[in-house]
Design an enzyme around this catalytic site. Structure first.
Site, PDB file in Angstrom:
ATOM      1  CE  LYS A 184      -8.644   0.268   4.884  1.00 35.63           C
ATOM      2  NZ  LYS A 184      -8.570  -0.757   3.872  1.00 35.63           N
ATOM      3  CE  LYS A 218      -3.821  10.792  -2.119  1.00 35.15           C
ATOM      4  NZ  LYS A 218      -3.902   9.573  -1.545  1.00 35.15           N
ATOM      5  CE  LYS A 225      -9.623   3.981  -4.518  1.00 33.10           C
ATOM      6  NZ  LYS A 225      -8.809   2.878  -5.272  1.00 33.10           N
TER       7      LYS A 225
END
Ligand code: TRP
Length: 333
Positions: free
Chosen positions: A115, A197, A200
């Site tokens: 992040k 994967k 979202k």
């Protein structure tokens, strides 16, 4: 353990854009958890602000997340569903646990490294101590199990380390939680790059099927799913696209891979993709119906939030005051 019942705790980021990966891999099974555990599901708005949020979007998504969880079958009478910022004990225990967490161990967290690379202009202290607040979430409820995706395993491990360290100084304070990770087979992959994967936050909207996508969109996305140059519907090494579609079809219908291969014997990929799209749309239709109903009644959602926060506070308060007493904070009542 709380009052002779095993406790399960999970936190969810306030983002309404949950995918069929979240649904099949986790949420769909959550409702069975309440048979065995006292379950807490917390919408973690305080975690969300470690990256910049548009306030109106955060507010809307908090409602949406709660409505979606209820639509997926989480009954607020059997589970405690609430919003993190409504229970101030999370932030308070978070501060205390900061003093039992080492700079070095936080520096090794993979999600912090990822992040901070992605948000290089805002590497704030909250992003760094994110796992400590998450540990507070879990430990406040004397949690036994934490159902999470594999990406959160490291955070549950640091939570255990923090709890063990605290318990070493002040014995019998916290229950040591175990992560519960869904089996590998339940991992749903991207429709565009089936070795990755389904996420979202994928920028390619065709790679991801959202729980709230309408029927036509779902069918169109499956029609476009990337497969291979073979023509037979069968599961095999290297056929990642077909393997993924078979997993999705199998999870929605309960059919085994053998049964699916027989069902589509002599048919092409086109027929198979359409069938996967249809079973997915059919299965999500009732969830979407319920969602529409829940999201349109703000007052009812707020009443649920309030009830959930009251239930959660009751447990959280007990753990926090035990901790404060052990630390030597003066208690006046
Ligand atoms: N970090 C989790 C995620 O991003 C969300 C979360 C916050 C959580 N607190 C938690 C998950 C406590 C499990 C338990 O998905």
């Amino acid at each position: 353990m709380f009052q002779d019942q095993l406790v399960s705790f999970s936190g969810v980021q306030p983002s309404g854009n949950l995918t069929i990966g979240n649904y099949l891999g986790a949420i769909k099974n959550f409702s069975t958890f309440s048979e065995k555990y006292k379950c807490f599901y917390c919408v973690v708005d305080e975690h969300a602000i470690t990256v910049r949020q548009v306030p109106a979007d955060l507010r809307r998504r908090t409602y949406e997340t709660l409505a979606l969880y209820m639509a997926c079958g989480l009954d607020p009478d059997k589970n405690t569903l609430y919003v993190q910022s409504h229970v101030h004990e999370h932030a308070e225990l978070g501060w205390i646990l900061n003093c039992f967490t080492m700079f070095g161990e936080l520096s090794r967290m993979t999600q912090f490294k990822d992040k901070s690379a992605k948000h290089a202009d805002n590497i704030n202290a909250g992003l760094f101590t994110y796992p400590v607040l998450m540990a507070a979430d879990i430990l406040l409820y004397q949690t036994d199990v934490v159902p999470v995706g594999i990406d959160q395993k490291q955070h549950v491990e640091i939570c255990r380390d923090i709890a063990e360290r605290f318990n070493q100084v002040f014995p019998d304070t916290f229950t040591i939680p175990e992560p519960v990770i869904p089996q590998q087979g339940m991992k749903i992959m991207s429709l565009a790059e089936p070795t990755k994967k389904m996420s979202k936050s994928d920028e390619n909207v065709n790679a991801v099927v959202y729980i709230l996508d309408d029927r036509d969109t779902i069918i169109r996305k499956f029609k476009r799913a990337v497969t291979d140059s073979d023509t037979v519907v069968r599961c095999a090494d290297g056929k990642d696209g077909i393997n993924n579609l078979m997993t999705i079809y199998s999870t929605f219908t309960g059919k085994t891979f053998d049964e699916i291969e027989r069902e589509f014997d002599g048919k092409g990929y086109g027929d198979f993709k359409l069938a996967v799209g249809e079973v997915c749309a059919d299965a999500l239709a009732p969830v979407q119906e319920k969602y529409k109903c829940f999201i349109s009644d703000k007052a009812q959602l707020e009443a649920q939030m309030k009830k959930g926060a009251e239930e959660a506070s009751y447990v959280a308060r007990r753990t926090l005051s035990k901790v404060q007493k052990k630390l030597g904070f003066v208690q006046v009542r």
